[in-house]
Each structure stands twice: as C-alpha cells, then as structure tokens.
Design a protein around this motif. Structure first.
Motif, PDB file in Angstrom:
ATOM      1  N   ALA A   1       0.830  -1.205   0.000  1.00 14.84           N
ATOM      2  CA  ALA A   1       0.000   0.000   0.000  1.00 14.84           C
ATOM      3  C   ALA A   1       0.866   1.258   0.000  1.00 14.84           C
ATOM      4  CB  ALA A   1      -0.926   0.003   1.219  1.00 14.84           C
ATOM      5  N   LYS A   2       1.915   1.248   0.817  1.00 15.78           N
ATOM      6  CA  LYS A   2       2.820   2.403   0.872  1.00 15.78           C
ATOM      7  C   LYS A   2       3.538   2.596  -0.451  1.00 15.78           C
ATOM      8  CE  LYS A   2       3.712   2.327   5.859  1.00 15.78           C
ATOM      9  NZ  LYS A   2       4.730   2.096   6.931  1.00 15.78           N
ATOM     10  N   ARG A   3       3.914   1.499  -1.070  1.00 15.30           N
ATOM     11  CA  ARG A   3       4.608   1.596  -2.353  1.00 15.30           C
ATOM     12  C   ARG A   3       3.708   2.200  -3.427  1.00 15.30           C
ATOM     13  NH1 ARG A   3       8.262  -2.939  -5.440  1.00 15.30           N
ATOM     14  NH2 ARG A   3       8.444  -1.838  -7.410  1.00 15.30           N
ATOM     15  N   ILE A   4       2.481   1.700  -3.522  1.00 16.84           N
ATOM     16  CA  ILE A   4       1.559   2.199  -4.541  1.00 16.84           C
ATOM     17  C   ILE A   4       1.254   3.672  -4.299  1.00 16.84           C
ATOM     18  CG2 ILE A   4      -0.738   1.969  -5.559  1.00 16.84           C
ATOM     19  CD1 ILE A   4      -0.670  -0.987  -4.679  1.00 16.84           C
ATOM     20  N   ALA A   5       0.904   4.016  -3.044  1.00 17.66           N
ATOM     21  CA  ALA A   5       0.561   5.405  -2.712  1.00 17.66           C
ATOM     22  C   ALA A   5       1.744   6.327  -2.975  1.00 17.66           C
ATOM     23  CB  ALA A   5       0.133   5.493  -1.248  1.00 17.66           C
ATOM     24  N   GLY A   6       2.934   5.872  -2.630  1.00 25.58           N
ATOM     25  CA  GLY A   6       4.118   6.692  -2.848  1.00 25.58           C
ATOM     26  C   GLY A   6       4.380   6.940  -4.317  1.00 25.58           C
ATOM     27  N   GLU A   7       4.219   5.907  -5.140  1.00 29.66           N
ATOM     28  CA  GLU A   7       4.433   6.064  -6.580  1.00 29.66           C
ATOM     29  C   GLU A   7       3.438   7.059  -7.171  1.00 29.66           C
ATOM     30  OE1 GLU A   7       4.765   2.818  -9.223  1.00 29.66           O
ATOM     31  OE2 GLU A   7       6.354   1.822  -8.087  1.00 29.66           O
TER      32      GLU A   7
ATOM     33  N   THR B   1      -0.052   6.438 -13.494  1.00 33.95           N
ATOM     34  CA  THR B   1       0.441   5.524 -12.470  1.00 33.95           C
ATOM     35  C   THR B   1      -0.712   4.763 -11.836  1.00 33.95           C
ATOM     36  OG1 THR B   1       2.288   7.021 -12.015  1.00 33.95           O
ATOM     37  CG2 THR B   1       1.818   5.332 -10.362  1.00 33.95           C
ATOM     38  N   MET B   2      -1.849   5.422 -11.639  1.00 32.09           N
ATOM     39  CA  MET B   2      -3.037   4.738 -11.127  1.00 32.09           C
ATOM     40  C   MET B   2      -3.476   3.647 -12.109  1.00 32.09           C
ATOM     41  SD  MET B   2      -5.144   8.052  -9.659  1.00 32.09           S
ATOM     42  CE  MET B   2      -6.582   7.147  -9.047  1.00 32.09           C
ATOM     43  N   ARG B   3      -3.456   3.987 -13.384  1.00 33.39           N
ATOM     44  CA  ARG B   3      -3.851   3.001 -14.386  1.00 33.39           C
ATOM     45  C   ARG B   3      -2.884   1.816 -14.384  1.00 33.39           C
ATOM     46  NH1 ARG B   3      -4.386   3.881 -20.987  1.00 33.39           N
ATOM     47  NH2 ARG B   3      -4.802   1.695 -21.464  1.00 33.39           N
ATOM     48  N   LYS B   4      -1.588   2.095 -14.254  1.00 35.38           N
ATOM     49  CA  LYS B   4      -0.599   1.022 -14.234  1.00 35.38           C
ATOM     50  C   LYS B   4      -0.910   0.023 -13.122  1.00 35.38           C
ATOM     51  CE  LYS B   4       3.319   1.203 -12.029  1.00 35.38           C
ATOM     52  NZ  LYS B   4       4.699   1.472 -11.565  1.00 35.38           N
ATOM     53  N   TRP B   5      -1.164   0.537 -11.920  1.00 33.46           N
ATOM     54  CA  TRP B   5      -1.417  -0.363 -10.791  1.00 33.46           C
ATOM     55  C   TRP B   5      -2.753  -1.078 -10.927  1.00 33.46           C
ATOM     56  CZ3 TRP B   5       1.890  -2.407  -7.652  1.00 33.46           C
ATOM     57  CH2 TRP B   5       3.117  -1.765  -7.450  1.00 33.46           C
TER      58      TRP B   5
ATOM     59  N   SER C   1      -6.782  11.570   0.242  1.00 32.48           N
ATOM     60  CA  SER C   1      -7.946  10.750   0.551  1.00 32.48           C
ATOM     61  C   SER C   1      -8.325   9.859  -0.622  1.00 32.48           C
ATOM     62  CB  SER C   1      -9.129  11.648   0.922  1.00 32.48           C
ATOM     63  OG  SER C   1     -10.298  10.879   1.149  1.00 32.48           O
ATOM     64  N   THR C   2      -8.285  10.416  -1.828  1.00 33.27           N
ATOM     65  CA  THR C   2      -8.626   9.640  -3.021  1.00 33.27           C
ATOM     66  C   THR C   2      -7.609   8.531  -3.254  1.00 33.27           C
ATOM     67  OG1 THR C   2      -9.682  11.554  -4.066  1.00 33.27           O
ATOM     68  CG2 THR C   2      -8.974   9.763  -5.514  1.00 33.27           C
ATOM     69  N   ILE C   3      -6.336   8.847  -3.080  1.00 34.15           N
ATOM     70  CA  ILE C   3      -5.281   7.842  -3.267  1.00 34.15           C
ATOM     71  C   ILE C   3      -5.446   6.712  -2.265  1.00 34.15           C
ATOM     72  CG2 ILE C   3      -2.788   7.420  -3.101  1.00 34.15           C
ATOM     73  CD1 ILE C   3      -2.364  10.277  -4.163  1.00 34.15           C
ATOM     74  N   ARG C   4      -5.754   7.070  -1.009  1.00 34.25           N
ATOM     75  CA  ARG C   4      -5.932   6.056   0.023  1.00 34.25           C
ATOM     76  C   ARG C   4      -7.074   5.116  -0.332  1.00 34.25           C
ATOM     77  NH1 ARG C   4      -9.401   5.759   3.934  1.00 34.25           N
ATOM     78  NH2 ARG C   4     -10.000   7.962   3.768  1.00 34.25           N
TER      79      ARG C   4
END
Length: 242
Positions: free
Chosen positions: A10-16, A26-30, A66-69
């Motif tokens: 979760a930290k990795r995705i949010a950080g990226e 980046t959201m689409r990639k994940w 908030s949206t990223i979380r």
C-alpha cells in the motif's frame, strides 16, 4: 492475511502515485497490474466509471491523499477477495536474498512498455508469438542462465518475477534456449515475454513451449550483456518520460 505485506505494498503504490509526474497513468498502471477493470473498481468505490477514466486520462486534477488512500485500499481488498495473488507475489520480494551472481539487473517501469519496445531495446528477433507484440510489460529481470542453474533453488527462481509476472525475463549465456523455457514450463508462472541472449542454435522445444504457453520468445542480437543492460535501462528512463 499477509498484513505486513499489504501495508508495504500500500505504501509503495501510494508513494508512486504521489510522486509521479503523471498520477493518472500511475493509477492506471497499478489497476492493470491487479487485473481490475475500470468498471469493477468504480463499482467498489461507489463512483461512475467515467470518474476512474478521467483520473487515468488526466482530465481531473491530481488526486488528493484521501482519493489515493481509497484507491489503494480498493485494489488490495479486491485482490484479497480474489485470493490475494498480487499481494502474495509482492510478498516474495520482501526480504528476498537473490543470488547476486545470477541476477545481472532487475528494474520496474514507471509506466508500462510493450513487447515491441523490448524487442527494439534488445535488438531482438521474434521467434514465437509475434501476435503478442502489444502485450504490456511492467518490468524486467536480466539473468545469467548458467549461474541461475548452479545457484538458484525453485523458490528463488520464483523471485525473479518481482511483484508481477507481467515482465520480461532476459536470459544471458544461452546456447539453445531449452533450459530457461523448461524451467518456466515447470514452475507454472509465465512471464509476459522471454528474451534469450547468446543463442547459437535455437532449440525447437523452446519454441514449442513458448507457443504452448503463449509467451513471446525473443532472440537478442545485442553484442554483449553490457549493451543489453544499457539498452534496457534506457527504456526505463524513456518510460519515465512518457
């Protein structure tokens, strides 16, 4: 289930996403790494598919914390309901001690590239499944095939995939290509593309396995391992600027 791994992922995705020059891409990639459609994600979040599409296409302002979380939590919860395959794949990389003599280079792409991009980077020729040149690639691992055979256990071989199988496995010091393809066949996990460097005579069985598993097989004509790695790293830098 794998709570520490979930937290780390979760930290990795949010950080990226937060640090990305293009958060939407980046959201689409994940989302694609998790194999979740825009519709499924939108339904889980209680929004319309157009909201997800607008974020990914850059038509909405960069998402806030908030949206990223919520986005990250949705990916992880959906994956858990499916059995946690992506979370488990990521867990294999945590604290892994890969044999340095076998792993020559391992990188992830900030944004996905295609098999065709890999072919160009390694000065390659397609030996099987040319129809899959458009398949997306999220990373690569360059492996010394001789050292891998001598040093790596079956469990360590699985760690070559990093946090996703949608990557290129690049084997160097290959004579016929039979051994790498048999290893992939036996392990059961399929990379998105296999690149063989140093082939003197491509084994027919290697081609048949690639065709059966629907894995594009590429023969690299790079002059040496250094040129191979330099070209792949250049592709990483190019992907960051997309």
């Amino acid at each position: 289930m794998l709570e520490k791994e979930k937290e780390a992922l979760a930290k990795r995705i949010a950080g990226e996403i937060t640090l990305s020059s293009d958060p939407g891409k980046t959201m689409r990639k994940w989302r694609e790494i998790f194999g979740i459609s825009q519709t499924e994600l939108a339904e889980f979040l209680g929004v319309s598919s157009s909201v997800i599409s607008d974020y990914e296409g850059g038509r909405r302002k960069s998402p806030g914390a908030s949206t990223i979380r919520k986005f990250v939590e949705a990916l992880l919860e959906i994956d858990e309901k499916r059995g946690g395959n992506v979370i488990r794949a990521f867990s294999r990389t945590i604290g892994s001690d890969l044999p340095t003599n076998a792993i020559l280079d391992i990188r992830e792409f900030a944004f996905p590239v295609t098999v065709a991009d890999i072919v160009t980077a390694v000065k390659g020729e397609i030996a099987a499944n040319e129809d899959l040149l458009g398949r997306k690639i999220y990373g690569y691992t360059v492996i010394d095939s001789i050292q891998a055979i001598l040093e790596m256990s079956s469990d360590e071989f699985l760690k070559l995939y990093g946090w996703t199988t949608e990557r290129a496995l690049v084997f160097t010091k290959v004579t016929t290509g039979r051994s790498p393809m048999i290893a992939i066949r036996v392990q059961g996990l399929k990379p998105a593309v296999v690149v063989l460097h140093g082939v003197k005579r491509l084994d027919e069985l290697a081609v048949k396995i690639a065709e059966r598993e629907r894995v594009p097989l590429v023969i690299s004509k790079a002059k040496d391992e250094n040129e191979l790695i330099v070209s792949l790293r250049a592709l990483v830098e190019k992907a960051e600027k997309i």
